[in-house]
Design a protein around this motif. Structure first.
Motif, PDB file in Angstrom:
ATOM      1  N   ASN A   1      17.741  11.770   2.080  1.00  0.00           N
ATOM      2  CA  ASN A   1      17.858  12.976   2.886  1.00  0.00           C
ATOM      3  C   ASN A   1      17.732  12.650   4.377  1.00  0.00           C
ATOM      4  O   ASN A   1      17.410  11.529   4.764  1.00  0.00           O
ATOM      5  N   ALA A   2      17.980  13.646   5.204  1.00  0.00           N
ATOM      6  CA  ALA A   2      17.986  13.446   6.657  1.00  0.00           C
ATOM      7  C   ALA A   2      16.633  12.985   7.182  1.00  0.00           C
ATOM      8  O   ALA A   2      16.573  12.168   8.112  1.00  0.00           O
ATOM      9  N   THR A   3      15.561  13.483   6.616  1.00  0.00           N
ATOM     10  CA  THR A   3      14.230  13.076   7.078  1.00  0.00           C
ATOM     11  C   THR A   3      14.003  11.592   6.830  1.00  0.00           C
ATOM     12  O   THR A   3      13.496  10.870   7.706  1.00  0.00           O
ATOM     13  N   ILE A   4      14.390  11.113   5.663  1.00  0.00           N
ATOM     14  CA  ILE A   4      14.237   9.685   5.354  1.00  0.00           C
ATOM     15  C   ILE A   4      15.080   8.842   6.294  1.00  0.00           C
ATOM     16  O   ILE A   4      14.609   7.836   6.851  1.00  0.00           O
ATOM     17  N   ILE A   5      16.318   9.234   6.510  1.00  0.00           N
ATOM     18  CA  ILE A   5      17.207   8.465   7.383  1.00  0.00           C
ATOM     19  C   ILE A   5      16.682   8.465   8.818  1.00  0.00           C
ATOM     20  O   ILE A   5      16.670   7.430   9.484  1.00  0.00           O
ATOM     21  N   ALA A   6      16.237   9.619   9.304  1.00  0.00           N
ATOM     22  CA  ALA A   6      15.707   9.697  10.677  1.00  0.00           C
ATOM     23  C   ALA A   6      14.427   8.885  10.813  1.00  0.00           C
ATOM     24  O   ALA A   6      14.225   8.207  11.830  1.00  0.00           O
ATOM     25  N   LEU A   7      13.568   8.933   9.809  1.00  0.00           N
ATOM     26  CA  LEU A   7      12.336   8.143   9.850  1.00  0.00           C
ATOM     27  C   LEU A   7      12.665   6.654   9.856  1.00  0.00           C
ATOM     28  O   LEU A   7      12.087   5.888  10.640  1.00  0.00           O
TER      29      LEU A   7
END
Length: 138
Positions: free
Chosen positions: A2-8
């Motif tokens: 998800n976007a949170t994982i990718i951004a992190l």
């Protein structure tokens, strides 16, 4: 993912990229006999301007990770990434923008741009805090 994982992952990668760049920069100063290996101040204040900006940009990313990374990790750990996903990429872009502005210049305009990017990050984090608190506290 998800976007949170990718951004992190992107945020952590950026911290490592800046750290490697700093290591290469300092190594070049040592290899060219411009500085002794044991003479660097932790804040970079004794380095040439680029070295100082690079040191501070990397340190600033690490300092901000406590609240940015912490909120992303909290969202992931509590299966609440739906809260952070929508703005995760915006936050990462603002973080990268702040660092790049920091690396380019310390002019008044660059500092104002850097601060604007920082405000975006803080605003997103405050929004996430409210959303997470609402979910868990009610």
């Amino acid at each position: 993912m998800n976007a949170t994982i990718i951004a992190l992952l992107g945020y952590i990668t950026w911290i490592v990229i800046l750290l490697v760049a700093l290591a290469i920069y300092r190594t070049s100063l040592v290899m060219n006999r411009k500085k002794a290996a044991n003479s660097f101040k932790a804040d970079g204040s004794d380095s040439p301007p680029l070295g100082h900006r690079l040191t501070r940009a990397q340190a600033n990313c690490v300092e901000s990770f406590a609240f940015i990374g912490g909120l992303m990790l909290l969202a992931l750990a509590t299966d609440s990434a739906v809260i952070t996903n929508d703005l995760a990429y915006v936050l990462l872009i603002a973080r990268l923008g702040q660092s790049v502005a920091h690396l380019i210049s310390t002019s008044i305009l660059a500092v104002q741009i850097r601060f604007a990017f920082f405000l975006v990050q803080v605003g997103i984090c405050l929004y996430w805090i409210v959303q997470l608190a609402t979910k868990f506290i009610g």
